[in-house]
Motif scaffolding. Sequence first.
Motif, short mmCIF file in Angstrom:
data_model
loop_
_atom_site.label_atom_id
_atom_site.label_comp_id
_atom_site.label_asym_id
_atom_site.label_seq_id
_atom_site.Cartn_x
_atom_site.Cartn_y
_atom_site.Cartn_z
N GLY A 115 62.68 85.34 36.59
CA GLY A 115 63.15 86.33 37.57
C GLY A 115 62.49 86.15 38.92
O GLY A 115 63.12 86.34 39.96
N ILE A 116 61.23 85.77 38.91
CA ILE A 116 60.53 85.52 40.18
C ILE A 116 61.19 84.35 40.90
O ILE A 116 61.45 84.41 42.11
CB ILE A 116 59.03 85.25 39.92
CG1 ILE A 116 58.35 86.52 39.45
CG2 ILE A 116 58.35 84.73 41.18
CD1 ILE A 116 56.93 86.33 38.98
N ILE A 168 54.50 83.65 48.68
CA ILE A 168 54.65 85.09 48.44
C ILE A 168 54.87 85.32 46.96
O ILE A 168 55.77 84.73 46.35
CB ILE A 168 55.81 85.67 49.27
CG1 ILE A 168 55.56 85.43 50.75
CG2 ILE A 168 55.99 87.14 48.98
CD1 ILE A 168 56.70 85.87 51.65
N VAL A 169 54.05 86.19 46.37
CA VAL A 169 54.15 86.50 44.94
C VAL A 169 54.20 88.02 44.78
O VAL A 169 53.73 88.76 45.66
CB VAL A 169 52.97 85.92 44.13
CG1 VAL A 169 53.03 84.41 44.12
CG2 VAL A 169 51.65 86.41 44.65
N PRO A 170 54.73 88.52 43.67
CA PRO A 170 54.74 89.96 43.43
C PRO A 170 53.33 90.52 43.29
O PRO A 170 52.38 89.80 43.02
CB PRO A 170 55.51 90.10 42.11
CG PRO A 170 56.29 88.86 41.99
CD PRO A 170 55.50 87.79 42.67
N ALA A 171 53.20 91.82 43.47
CA ALA A 171 51.90 92.48 43.41
C ALA A 171 51.28 92.37 42.02
O ALA A 171 50.06 92.35 41.89
CB ALA A 171 52.03 93.96 43.80
N THR A 172 52.09 92.26 40.99
CA THR A 172 51.55 92.15 39.64
C THR A 172 50.97 90.78 39.36
O THR A 172 50.23 90.61 38.40
CB THR A 172 52.64 92.45 38.59
OG1 THR A 172 53.76 91.59 38.84
CG2 THR A 172 53.07 93.89 38.66
N HIS A 173 51.27 89.79 40.18
CA HIS A 173 50.75 88.44 39.98
C HIS A 173 49.62 88.09 40.94
O HIS A 173 49.11 86.98 40.89
CB HIS A 173 51.88 87.41 40.15
CG HIS A 173 52.83 87.42 39.00
ND1 HIS A 173 52.79 86.51 37.99
CD2 HIS A 173 53.84 88.27 38.69
CE1 HIS A 173 53.73 86.77 37.12
NE2 HIS A 173 54.39 87.83 37.51
N LYS A 174 49.25 89.01 41.80
CA LYS A 174 48.15 88.76 42.73
C LYS A 174 46.83 88.95 42.01
O LYS A 174 46.69 89.81 41.15
CB LYS A 174 48.22 89.70 43.93
CG LYS A 174 49.38 89.40 44.85
CD LYS A 174 49.39 90.32 46.03
CE LYS A 174 50.59 90.03 46.91
NZ LYS A 174 50.69 90.97 48.01
N LYS A 175 45.85 88.14 42.40
CA LYS A 175 44.51 88.29 41.84
C LYS A 175 43.89 89.54 42.42
O LYS A 175 43.93 89.78 43.62
CB LYS A 175 43.65 87.08 42.20
CG LYS A 175 44.16 85.78 41.68
CD LYS A 175 43.86 85.65 40.22
CE LYS A 175 44.31 84.28 39.73
NZ LYS A 175 44.27 84.16 38.32
#
Length: 173
Positions: free
Chosen positions: A109-110, A123-130
């Motif tokens: 989906g990403i 750019i990544v979703p907030a759930t995949h950020k460290k």
Amino acid sequence: PNSYPPPPSFSHIAKYSIYISVFVFTADKYDEQQEIMFIPKENRIAVFSYLFKEGVCVVKKDTKSETHPHIEGPSNLEVLMLMKSLESRGFVRVTFSWQYNYCYLTDEGIDYLRTYLGLPAEIVPATHKKQASRPEMREREEDKYDGGRPAFRGGGDREYRGREGGFGRGGGV
């Protein structure tokens, strides 16, 4: 010589069973047919950009609500149907609990939303950020008092209750 009659031919029965199964199939297909919902492109982009930014989306199972509480523009029904569509294609994993759909973006989906929205790979979703490292914890009780005071009163097992015990479980006088 004895001539036996030829074995019965079941070809006519097979023809009817094929016709019947096709008819049943088309009748079931007609009963299950759903109407197509057209969602305006700006609403679809608003939902997809929110989902990509957050990585998750919560949708109440409420088809009458005019707006979604977190996304400006689309109705709650439109968000619900878009999440259903993304789930059927494997782009979102949905958990349903207490009349709410909890939609989690998958790796496929990403990739799909990144190409649909034209976003770069950085750019990544907030759930995949460290997450940032946690701040240091407060000093422990032992450090404050130089180990002079224990964490609880009493020195051993059940000594805080006293020697004689209580009224229950064999205690008392």
